[in-house]
Write an enzyme that holds these catalytic residues in place. Structure first.
Site, mmCIF file in Angstrom:
data_model
loop_
_atom_site.group_PDB
_atom_site.id
_atom_site.type_symbol
_atom_site.label_atom_id
_atom_site.label_comp_id
_atom_site.label_asym_id
_atom_site.label_seq_id
_atom_site.Cartn_x
_atom_site.Cartn_y
_atom_site.Cartn_z
ATOM 1 N N ASN A 170 1.098 -1.145 0.090
ATOM 2 C CA ASN A 170 -0.184 0.056 -0.056
ATOM 3 C C ASN A 170 0.941 1.403 -0.008
ATOM 4 O O ASN A 170 1.433 1.608 0.925
ATOM 5 C CB ASN A 170 -0.644 -0.103 1.247
ATOM 6 N N TRP A 171 0.985 1.969 -1.334
ATOM 7 C CA TRP A 171 1.919 3.102 -1.264
ATOM 8 C C TRP A 171 1.369 4.204 -0.594
ATOM 9 O O TRP A 171 2.191 5.365 -0.466
ATOM 10 C CB TRP A 171 2.420 3.217 -2.831
ATOM 11 N N LYS A 172 0.229 4.192 -0.460
ATOM 12 C CA LYS A 172 -0.711 5.608 0.312
ATOM 13 C C LYS A 172 -0.187 6.573 -0.513
ATOM 14 O O LYS A 172 -0.144 6.588 -1.662
ATOM 15 C CB LYS A 172 -0.025 5.686 1.657
ATOM 16 N N HIS B 36 -9.347 1.224 4.769
ATOM 17 C CA HIS B 36 -8.207 1.472 5.647
ATOM 18 C C HIS B 36 -8.412 2.459 6.751
ATOM 19 O O HIS B 36 -9.157 3.166 6.782
ATOM 20 C CB HIS B 36 -7.166 2.123 4.698
ATOM 21 N N GLU C 22 -6.796 4.734 8.106
ATOM 22 C CA GLU C 22 -6.537 6.186 7.515
ATOM 23 C C GLU C 22 -7.862 6.714 6.993
ATOM 24 O O GLU C 22 -8.128 7.878 7.462
ATOM 25 C CB GLU C 22 -5.208 6.409 6.813
ATOM 26 N N GLU D 36 -5.194 -4.742 10.548
ATOM 27 C CA GLU D 36 -4.315 -3.704 10.882
ATOM 28 C C GLU D 36 -4.400 -3.180 12.055
ATOM 29 O O GLU D 36 -5.123 -2.046 12.188
ATOM 30 C CB GLU D 36 -4.479 -2.873 9.612
ATOM 31 N N GLY E 63 2.705 2.171 10.899
ATOM 32 C CA GLY E 63 3.756 3.363 10.778
ATOM 33 C C GLY E 63 4.601 3.548 11.828
ATOM 34 O O GLY E 63 5.147 4.512 12.253
ATOM 35 N N SER F 87 3.637 -2.162 10.362
ATOM 36 C CA SER F 87 5.027 -2.581 10.858
ATOM 37 C C SER F 87 5.643 -3.926 10.043
ATOM 38 O O SER F 87 6.542 -4.238 10.842
ATOM 39 C CB SER F 87 5.511 -2.087 11.917
ATOM 40 N N GLY G 115 3.047 -1.124 4.332
ATOM 41 C CA GLY G 115 2.908 0.460 4.016
ATOM 42 C C GLY G 115 4.364 0.552 3.618
ATOM 43 O O GLY G 115 4.953 0.641 2.635
ATOM 44 N N GLY G 116 5.036 1.256 4.841
ATOM 45 C CA GLY G 116 6.169 1.936 4.459
ATOM 46 C C GLY G 116 7.361 1.102 3.918
ATOM 47 O O GLY G 116 7.916 1.581 2.881
HETATM 48 P P1 13P Z 1 3.277 0.415 7.837
HETATM 49 O O1 13P Z 1 3.552 -0.846 7.066
HETATM 50 O O2 13P Z 1 3.942 1.641 7.380
HETATM 51 O O3 13P Z 1 3.104 0.169 9.467
HETATM 52 O O4 13P Z 1 1.763 0.521 7.410
HETATM 53 C C1 13P Z 1 0.878 -0.481 7.263
HETATM 54 C C2 13P Z 1 -0.330 -0.129 6.427
HETATM 55 O O5 13P Z 1 -1.278 0.671 6.904
HETATM 56 C C3 13P Z 1 -0.587 -0.749 5.311
HETATM 57 O O6 13P Z 1 -1.777 -0.527 4.727
#
Ligand code: 13P
Length: 254
Positions: free
Chosen positions: A12-14, A98, A100, A170, A176, A216, A237-238
């Site tokens: 997920n590149w956000k 998600h 967020e 999640e 993050g 993470s 994510g990251g």
């Molecule tokens: P991180 O891997 O950066 O913790 O993010 C997880 C995430 O929200 C994937 O959708």
């Protein structure tokens, strides 16, 4: 690793990557992961990079996902994107709900259920996200919160749609933050979600649904997480923003 369900690892590149950066990343992943058949590999770039990325992964083992979509099919919804528009770029998956978006766009589980139905109507596979906050975990409410999110976000799906739906657990406190759920914490919630699916649908359906862990995930913890019986992949994510770390997560998971 021999698992009942095929692993799925999605990046997920956000809200990251210009088109040029997206192409660098996906071309690198294509090179690094060319021989991987054991895992379904998905990248979810921002809308603006979908077209170019879809061309760059033609005839590869990498599939395309989007990060959200509208519950509507067309019309006066400024700034929104429909499932049909995503299909034009060969998108196969769409992340829905998600945390967020639940937090910043105030998306409710009822809205996510409408989006999931719209995704299925266009033959997109939804990746429906659920997860508790730190406060909820510390108050002992993890199962109550996640159970309600699962029930309400999947409301209205029939059995065959459910089998084509992916769930991502999640925990909000692990996103993050560098703080990963322990393998036991992840497995315990994943098993709980599968039990909920058994109650809502039936065991044969629940056994087919892939439940991803997100929060993470890194090359160093991917393998241990994937060894858990009910962890069927990861939403990253990251660590999905760099070729090396995402490729290593995929390779270490096998
Ligand atoms: P991180 O891997 O950066 O913790 O993010 C997880 C995430 O929200 C994937 O959708």
């Amino acid at each position: 690793m021999d698992k009942e369900r095929k692993l799925l690892i999605a990046g997920n590149w956000k809200m990251n990557k210009t088109v040029a950066e997206a192409l660098d990343l996906v071309q690198g992943l294509r090179r690094e992961l060319a021989n991987i058949k054991e895992v379904d590999i998905v990248v979810c770039p921002p809308f603006t990079a979908l077209h170019e990325v879809s061309r760059a992964i033609l005839d590869s083992n990498i599939r395309l996902g989007a990060q959200t979509m509208s519950e509507h099919g067309f019309g006066a919804y400024t700034g929104e994107i429909t499932a049909g528009m995503l299909k034009e770029f060969s998108v196969r998956y769409v992340i829905l709900g998600h945390s967020e978006r639940r937090q910043y766009q105030k998306e409710s589980s009822a809205l996510i259920a409408k989006k999931a139905l719209a995704a299925h109507a266009a033959s997109l596979k939804p990746i429906v996200c659920v997860g508790e906050t730190l406060q909820e975990r510390e108050a002992g409410q993890t199962e109550t919160v996640v159970g309600a999110q699962v029930r309400e976000s999947l409301a209205g799906l029939n059995r065959s749609q459910m089998e084509e739906t992916i769930i991502a657990y999640e925990p909000v406190w692990a996103i993050g933050t560098g703080r990963t759920a322990t393998t036991e914490q992840a497995q315990s919630v994943h098993a709980f979600i599968r039990k909920e699916l058994t109650n809502l649908f039936e065991e044969a359906v629940a056994r087919r649904v892939r439940i991803l862990y997100g929060g993470s995930v890194k090359p160093s913890n991917a393998r241990e997480l994937m060894t858990q019986a009910d962890v069927d992949g990861a939403l990253v994510g990251g660590a999905s923003l760099e070729i090396r770390s995402f490729a290593d997560i995929v390779k270490n998971s096998i």
